[in-house]
Design an enzyme around this catalytic site. Structure first.
Site, PDB file in Angstrom:
ATOM      1  N   LYS A 165       0.826  -1.213   0.000  1.00  0.00           N
ATOM      2  CA  LYS A 165       0.000   0.000   0.000  1.00  0.00           C
ATOM      3  C   LYS A 165       0.854   1.253   0.000  1.00  0.00           C
ATOM      4  O   LYS A 165       0.492   2.257  -0.612  1.00  0.00           O
ATOM      5  CB  LYS A 165      -0.957   0.008   1.199  1.00  0.00           C
ATOM      6  N   LYS A 190      -4.194 -10.670  -6.609  1.00  0.00           N
ATOM      7  CA  LYS A 190      -5.432 -11.083  -5.930  1.00  0.00           C
ATOM      8  C   LYS A 190      -6.587 -10.163  -6.332  1.00  0.00           C
ATOM      9  O   LYS A 190      -6.368  -8.994  -6.684  1.00  0.00           O
ATOM     10  CB  LYS A 190      -5.244 -11.097  -4.407  1.00  0.00           C
ATOM     11  N   LYS A 204     -10.839  -5.028  -4.053  1.00  0.00           N
ATOM     12  CA  LYS A 204     -11.917  -4.054  -4.217  1.00  0.00           C
ATOM     13  C   LYS A 204     -11.396  -2.651  -4.478  1.00  0.00           C
ATOM     14  O   LYS A 204     -12.150  -1.781  -4.905  1.00  0.00           O
ATOM     15  CB  LYS A 204     -12.878  -4.101  -3.036  1.00  0.00           C
TER      16      LYS A 204
HETATM   17  P1  AMP Z   1     -10.685  -6.203   2.634  1.00  0.00           P
HETATM   18  O1  AMP Z   1     -11.233  -6.252   1.250  1.00  0.00           O
HETATM   19  O2  AMP Z   1      -9.235  -5.906   2.661  1.00  0.00           O
HETATM   20  O3  AMP Z   1     -11.486  -5.357   3.600  1.00  0.00           O
HETATM   21  O4  AMP Z   1     -10.787  -7.699   3.162  1.00  0.00           O
HETATM   22  C1  AMP Z   1     -11.861  -8.236   3.879  1.00  0.00           C
HETATM   23  C2  AMP Z   1     -11.711  -9.718   4.050  1.00  0.00           C
HETATM   24  O5  AMP Z   1     -11.754 -10.390   2.780  1.00  0.00           O
HETATM   25  C3  AMP Z   1     -10.385 -10.151   4.696  1.00  0.00           C
HETATM   26  O6  AMP Z   1     -10.623 -11.256   5.541  1.00  0.00           O
HETATM   27  C4  AMP Z   1      -9.549 -10.559   3.520  1.00  0.00           C
HETATM   28  O7  AMP Z   1      -8.561 -11.501   3.862  1.00  0.00           O
HETATM   29  C5  AMP Z   1     -10.592 -11.166   2.585  1.00  0.00           C
HETATM   30  N1  AMP Z   1     -10.175 -11.038   1.172  1.00  0.00           N
HETATM   31  C6  AMP Z   1      -9.896  -9.880   0.517  1.00  0.00           C
HETATM   32  N2  AMP Z   1      -9.547 -10.124  -0.765  1.00  0.00           N
HETATM   33  C7  AMP Z   1      -9.623 -11.479  -0.922  1.00  0.00           C
HETATM   34  C8  AMP Z   1      -9.398 -12.372  -2.026  1.00  0.00           C
HETATM   35  N3  AMP Z   1      -9.022 -11.900  -3.221  1.00  0.00           N
HETATM   36  N4  AMP Z   1      -9.574 -13.699  -1.834  1.00  0.00           N
HETATM   37  C9  AMP Z   1      -9.948 -14.179  -0.616  1.00  0.00           C
HETATM   38  N5  AMP Z   1     -10.178 -13.405   0.467  1.00  0.00           N
HETATM   39  C10 AMP Z   1     -10.030 -12.072   0.326  1.00  0.00           C
END
Ligand code: AMP
Ligand code: TRP
Length: 326
Positions: A110, A192, A195
């Protein structure tokens, strides 16, 4: 068991978030003591739209409910409403080595994206996450693979605190799903699904059928013709097979068999239809909840009250142990 997890309010929730995190939450809520948090204080460490921020928080609460979180069973709340999170974060700051924060993968990625103009909050982000987890004596933290390192740091911080000030915190453990802990981007399967990236890279839980069909049609694959799982040589097709398997509850090997005479185009078409079908209940539930803001706010308020009771008692214990003025 005490379960804690959270998701940031910014960005659209995608199928990676669902398979990595929320699906596990839904499965865990029946038999455990669960807290699911909307971590707005984490989100402000990256640039964000002030005007839209509050509605994003409400929207995420709607998303949690649409995806199957039951507010009768689990505590759902907004992080910034329980001030003990920031208080504990500061206390833990004093025992967290700087070097451990600097080696965190997410921080490195980041801060590069923010062209090294990041705020101190981005570096300290995992301490706030440790505070979230430790405040509730959490045993299990269901997350996707990218958060494993942060949960391990929270565990190390808990160990260090217990060693310095006496037994205080439960040592938490990350729980990753067996399949789906790292769903890859459909436009660049070497990264990966994220969002914060371009919308073509993810399938949102609430994408319209038209968008789903369009995105899957243009998903990046390889130049071969066989539908076979091979993560290193065929990352695109392997990712699509993983998604297919998760949505259909079929084994990847069985899907390969079923699809052996099909072209990539045909495989993608049947995957797109499967996604449209499986995401429809989420879309419907969300539409129903969008007009019920008062109800959603009430759920968050109740969650805040319940979480505060646990958090206040823990923070008092921590301050006592640290010898602060009583
Ligand atoms: P975030 O989008 O960073 O707020 O992530 C929220 C949750 O989703 C966390 O537990 C992350 O580890 C999971 N997560 C985010 N991106 C992925 C992905 N591409 N595949 C699997 N889990 C994800
Ligand atoms: N850092 C997590 C993410 O980006 C979100 C988060 C904040 C979290 N606090 C948490 C996850 C506590 C689990 C437990 O996805």
């Amino acid at each position: 068991m005490r379960i804690f997890s959270g998701i940031q309010p910014t960005g659209s929730l995608h199928i990676g978030n669902y398979f990595g995190a929320i699906k596990q939450w839904v499965d865990l809520q029946d038999k455990n003591d669960c807290l699911f948090c909307i971590v707005d204080l984490h989100a402000i460490t990256s640039p964000y739209e002030i005007k839209e921020f509050e509605s994003k928080v409400l929207e995420k609460a709607i998303v949690y409910l649409s995806a199957g979180i039951n507010p009768e069973k689990a505590i759902m709340f907004v992080q910034s409403k329980v001030k003990e999170h920031t208080e504990l974060c500061w206390l833990l700051n004093s025992i967290t080595p700087l070097g451990e924060l600097q080696r965190m993968t997410q921080y490195k990625e980041k801060s590069l994206k923010q062209k090294k103009k990041e705020c101190a909050g981005l570096l300290n982000y995992p301490i706030l996450m440790a505070a979230d987890i430790l405040l509730y004596n959490t045993d299990i933290v269901p997350v996707g693979e990218d958060q494993k390192q942060h949960v391990e740091l929270a565990r190390d911080i808990a160990k260090r605190f217990n060693h310095l000030f006496g037994e205080t915190f439960t040592l938490p453990q990350a729980q990753l799903p067996k399949q789906g802990a790292r769903i890859m981007s459909i436009s660049n399967p070497k990264e990966k699904m994220s969002k914060s990236g371009a919308p073509e890279n993810y399938i949102s839980l609430f994408d319209s059928p038209k968008d789903i069909r369009k995105k899957i049609k243009s998903a990046v694959t390889d130049t071969e013709k066989t539908i076979k799982y091979n993560k290193t040589k065929k990352p695109g097709i392997s990712n699509l097979l993983t998604i297919y398997s998760l949505l259909s509850d079929k084994k990847i090997r069985d899907i390969e068999d079923e699809m052996k005479d099909k072209s990539y185009k045909e495989f993608k078409e049947s995957l797109a239809e499967l996604i449209v079908l499986k995401l429809e209940p989420f879309r419907k539930k969300r539409e129903e909840l969008l007009s019920r803001e008062v109800y959603v706010r009430e759920i968050l308020k109740k969650g805040e009250e319940k979480a505060s009771v646990i958090a206040q008692s823990k923070i008092n214990e921590v301050k006592n142990k640290m010898g602060l003025y009583s």
